[in-house]
Design an enzyme around this catalytic site. Structure first.
Site, short mmCIF file in Angstrom:
data_model
loop_
_atom_site.label_atom_id
_atom_site.label_comp_id
_atom_site.label_asym_id
_atom_site.label_seq_id
_atom_site.Cartn_x
_atom_site.Cartn_y
_atom_site.Cartn_z
N ARG A 168 10.38 0.26 4.03
CA ARG A 168 11.69 0.79 4.28
C ARG A 168 11.77 2.28 3.94
NH1 ARG A 168 14.58 -3.86 0.96
NH2 ARG A 168 12.48 -3.92 0.11
N GLY A 169 10.79 2.76 3.21
CA GLY A 169 10.86 4.11 2.66
C GLY A 169 11.00 5.25 3.65
N ASP B 299 -0.20 7.19 -1.34
CA ASP B 299 -0.54 7.17 -2.77
C ASP B 299 -2.04 6.88 -2.88
OD1 ASP B 299 -0.28 6.93 -5.53
OD2 ASP B 299 0.57 4.94 -5.46
P1 5GP Z 1 -0.56 3.34 -0.95
O1 5GP Z 1 -0.99 2.15 -0.16
O2 5GP Z 1 -0.94 4.65 -0.32
O3 5GP Z 1 -1.03 3.25 -2.37
O4 5GP Z 1 0.98 3.28 -1.08
C1 5GP Z 1 1.85 3.57 -0.08
C2 5GP Z 1 3.19 2.96 -0.37
O5 5GP Z 1 3.44 2.87 -1.79
C3 5GP Z 1 4.29 3.81 0.15
O6 5GP Z 1 4.61 3.49 1.48
C4 5GP Z 1 5.44 3.49 -0.79
O7 5GP Z 1 6.11 2.35 -0.35
C5 5GP Z 1 4.77 3.17 -2.11
N1 5GP Z 1 4.76 4.29 -3.05
C6 5GP Z 1 3.69 4.95 -3.54
N2 5GP Z 1 4.04 5.91 -4.41
C7 5GP Z 1 5.39 5.88 -4.46
C8 5GP Z 1 6.37 6.65 -5.18
O8 5GP Z 1 6.10 7.58 -5.96
N3 5GP Z 1 7.67 6.30 -4.97
C9 5GP Z 1 8.04 5.30 -4.14
N4 5GP Z 1 9.33 5.03 -4.02
N5 5GP Z 1 7.14 4.56 -3.43
C10 5GP Z 1 5.84 4.85 -3.58
#
Ligand code: 5GP
Length: 178
Positions: A46-47, A106
């Site tokens: 949803r972000g 992330d």
């Molecule tokens: P990844 O798979 O790259 O580790 O994470 C991606 C997802 O993690 C993003 O789409 C988001 O939903 C969540 N996410 C990672 N870091 C943050 C953050 O600092 N804040 C928020 N709200 N979501 C995050």
């Protein structure tokens, strides 16, 4: 201090900074897709819902908007590493110029999973537009074609991003310390 609805996240990126950057990204994307159109904007729920709404309105090339939902985290700020597809696109992607619109990269697992899954559907092209990236946390190398900002390794909220479903409607991007 508890992180409740009254908590005021510290400002990391102001409303004006975000606005200016989204305009610049929209200009770059419009230039790149001029003549290649239409762009199939694919928001990751949803972000990304506020980011994609702003971006879609600033583009000057024909575009359509669709959404996909994935889950990669249980609750709070701990990564589970596993990515699941929760909601799929409405139409086949074959032959489309797909631009994935993601709020934040992330570890990179989510974008990596998404690129692999969607490439298998044979779109004409697939690119990525990501508002935020935390370079210190990256585990899987991924290609970000259009990036808004790099940020430090802190949990951020606002402009669509949440902490346990709070703060999504904040006009700025801020940090919370869980
Ligand atoms: P990844 O798979 O790259 O580790 O994470 C991606 C997802 O993690 C993003 O789409 C988001 O939903 C969540 N996410 C990672 N870091 C943050 C953050 O600092 N804040 C928020 N709200 N979501 C995050």
């Amino acid at each position: 201090m508890p992180i409740n609805d009254f908590h005021q996240p510290e400002v990391l990126l102001s409303k004006e900074m975000i606005h200016d950057r989204v305009l610049e990204l929209a200009r770059q994307i419009s230039r790149a897709y001029d003549g290649v159109e239409p762009v199939y904007l694919l928001g990751v729920l949803r972000g990304s819902f506020i980011f994609i709404a702003d971006l879609a309105r600033e583009l000057t090339v024909p575009r359509s908007v669709d959404f996909i939902a994935l889950s990669s985290y249980e609750t709070g700020t701990t990564s589970s590493g596993a990515v699941r597809l929760m909601l799929d696109v409405r139409t086949p992607l074959r032959g489309k110029h797909v631009l994935i619109v993601e709020d934040i990269v992330d570890t990179g697992y989510t974008l990596d999973y998404l690129l692999k899954t969607l490439r298998a559907r044979e779109p004409a092209s697939i690119k990525t537009c990501v508002l935020l990236q935390k370079p210190d946390r990256l585990q899987v190398p991924t290609t970000i074609d259009y990036l808004g900002f790099t940020i430090p390794d802190k949990w951020v909220v606002g402009y669509g991003l949440d902490y346990e479903d709070k703060f999504r409607a904040l006009p700025y991007i801020g940090t919370v310390e869980p």
